[in-house]
Design a protein around this motif. Structure first.
Motif, PDB file in Angstrom:
ATOM      1  N   GLN A  26       0.832  -1.202   0.000  1.00 59.87           N
ATOM      2  CA  GLN A  26       0.000   0.000   0.000  1.00 59.87           C
ATOM      3  C   GLN A  26       0.869   1.256   0.000  1.00 59.87           C
ATOM      4  O   GLN A  26       0.581   2.230  -0.722  1.00 59.87           O
ATOM      5  N   LEU A  32      -4.331  -0.984  -3.480  1.00 61.77           N
ATOM      6  CA  LEU A  32      -5.239   0.053  -3.020  1.00 61.77           C
ATOM      7  C   LEU A  32      -5.458  -0.036  -1.519  1.00 61.77           C
ATOM      8  O   LEU A  32      -5.410  -1.119  -0.926  1.00 61.77           O
ATOM      9  N   ARG A  33      -5.722   1.123  -0.929  1.00 62.65           N
ATOM     10  CA  ARG A  33      -6.051   1.158   0.483  1.00 62.65           C
ATOM     11  C   ARG A  33      -7.425   0.497   0.691  1.00 62.65           C
ATOM     12  O   ARG A  33      -8.255   0.465  -0.216  1.00 62.65           O
ATOM     13  N   GLU A  35     -11.307  -0.080   2.115  1.00 58.84           N
ATOM     14  CA  GLU A  35     -12.447   0.788   2.393  1.00 58.84           C
ATOM     15  C   GLU A  35     -12.638   0.899   3.912  1.00 58.84           C
ATOM     16  O   GLU A  35     -12.351  -0.044   4.652  1.00 58.84           O
ATOM     17  N   HIS A  47      -8.870  -6.899  -3.722  1.00 59.74           N
ATOM     18  CA  HIS A  47      -7.561  -6.924  -3.077  1.00 59.74           C
ATOM     19  C   HIS A  47      -6.926  -8.312  -3.176  1.00 59.74           C
ATOM     20  O   HIS A  47      -5.711  -8.444  -3.366  1.00 59.74           O
ATOM     21  N   ARG A  50      -5.625  -8.635  -6.702  1.00 61.45           N
ATOM     22  CA  ARG A  50      -4.439  -7.805  -6.923  1.00 61.45           C
ATOM     23  C   ARG A  50      -3.210  -8.401  -6.249  1.00 61.45           C
ATOM     24  O   ARG A  50      -2.122  -8.425  -6.842  1.00 61.45           O
ATOM     25  N   GLU A  72      -1.017  -0.126 -13.234  1.00 63.71           N
ATOM     26  CA  GLU A  72      -1.635   1.162 -13.581  1.00 63.71           C
ATOM     27  C   GLU A  72      -2.160   1.127 -15.001  1.00 63.71           C
ATOM     28  O   GLU A  72      -3.229   1.683 -15.308  1.00 63.71           O
ATOM     29  N   ASP A  75      -5.353  -0.762 -14.864  1.00 62.39           N
ATOM     30  CA  ASP A  75      -6.423   0.022 -14.245  1.00 62.39           C
ATOM     31  C   ASP A  75      -6.930   1.126 -15.166  1.00 62.39           C
ATOM     32  O   ASP A  75      -8.090   1.535 -15.067  1.00 62.39           O
TER      33      ASP A  75
END
Length: 310
Positions: A26, A32-33, A35, A47, A50, A72, A75
């Protein structure tokens, strides 16, 4: 039905990683962080996916910086499947050989029956053998053909130390050949896929992967053909040198090795062919020797004063 969520500890257990590693990903921007749901962080199946992508790319030798760029691109809609297909094609096996296993006792038996721990250590260092974790008497043989060649050469009288030295030298030369082939194909074939301002699209990567699949056997076929040619020429030349220029050595005869400039030998080979070059040089030298001997005799006869006739 709501999407399942995970605590960070559950996510680490599910993906075979650690909490510390997840947080490091992270911080590096590759994951990604989570939620924020109430007072807890919630990780999702996205997650999980990923983290498995990251692990796969790390196994293929990519750095986290490169992985961040690839992900990236994915995405942003440029796709990742084609790129991963190209990576898999390049990273996949370049031979049809299947690895095998062998025990320490079997190695000893195949190499003359005398245990040689130093030779086994050298084979492991060179990657000819790979230790089996948890079993110090077993090894994986990545290339059974390479091991079989070593067995035959040793049986013919080549010491194991000489085999190791030869493999080191051969590997350096083969890696140079492979490097040149890659430079050649990259310049003339793959540059249009790899050298653009943007990473290749899925379609570009899929097309490049197909080309890799087609070109992969060409490298081996080219080396096989050129090695066969070179072995025929050089082995014939070596034999002629030891036999004194192409013919059988007469009983009690003596031969000597003579250095001839490479340009001269190439000219001779172009004139009479590689197989007859040694014979041609020998006969030409013999003719020159005879011609000079005749000149010497004639010169002596001319210089001898004739006696006056009485």
């Amino acid at each position: 039905m709501s999407e399942p969520t995970y605590r960070i500890e559950d996510l680490a257990h599910l993906t075979g990683t650690t909490v510390r590693t997840i947080r490091a990903y992270q911080d590096r921007g590759v994951l990604l962080r989570p939620e924020r749901r109430g007072r807890a962080n919630a990780y999702t199946d996205a997650h999980v996916t990923r983290l498995r992508q990251i692990a796969d790319l790390l196994d293929r030798g990519y750095t986290l910086a490169s992985i961040k760029e690839l992900l990236e691109a994915h995405d942003s809609g440029r796709g990742l499947g084609g790129v991963l297909g190209l990576v898999a094609e390049v990273d996949g096996p370049w031979t049809d050989e299947e690895p095998s296993r062998i025990t320490r006792a079997e190695l000893t038996d195949r190499f003359g029956g005398i245990p040689d721990a130093a030779a086994i250590a050298q084979a492991v260092e060179l990657g000819v053998l790979e230790p089996v974790p948890g079993d110090e008497d077993a090894f994986v043989v990545p290339s059974p053909q390479e091991l079989a060649v070593a067995v035959e050469l040793h049986a013919a009288g080549v010491p194991l130390s000489a085999l190791s030295d030869h493999l080191r030298e051969l590997r350096a030369q083969v890696e140079h050949i492979a490097s040149r082939f890659l430079e050649f194909t990259t310049e003339h074939v793959f540059a249009r896929y790899l050298d653009g301002p943007h990473r290749p699209t899925d379609a570009d990567a899929a097309e490049a992967a197909t080309l890799v699949r087609r070109l992969r056997p060409l490298a081996r076929q080219t080396v096989d053909a050129e090695l066969a040619r070179a072995m025929r020429v050089l082995a014939s030349r070596q034999l002629r040198r030891h036999l004194g220029g192409g013919g059988a050595v007469e009983a009690g005869g003596e031969t000597r090795l003579v250095r001839i400039p490479a340009d001269t030998m190439r000219a001779v080979e172009e004139l009479v062919g590689a197989e007859q070059a040694g014979t041609f040089v020998t006969l030409a030298a013999e003719r020159e020797v005879r011609a000079r001997a005749l000149d010497c005799l004639a010169s002596r006869e001319t210089k001898t004063p004739k006696s006056d006739e009485k």
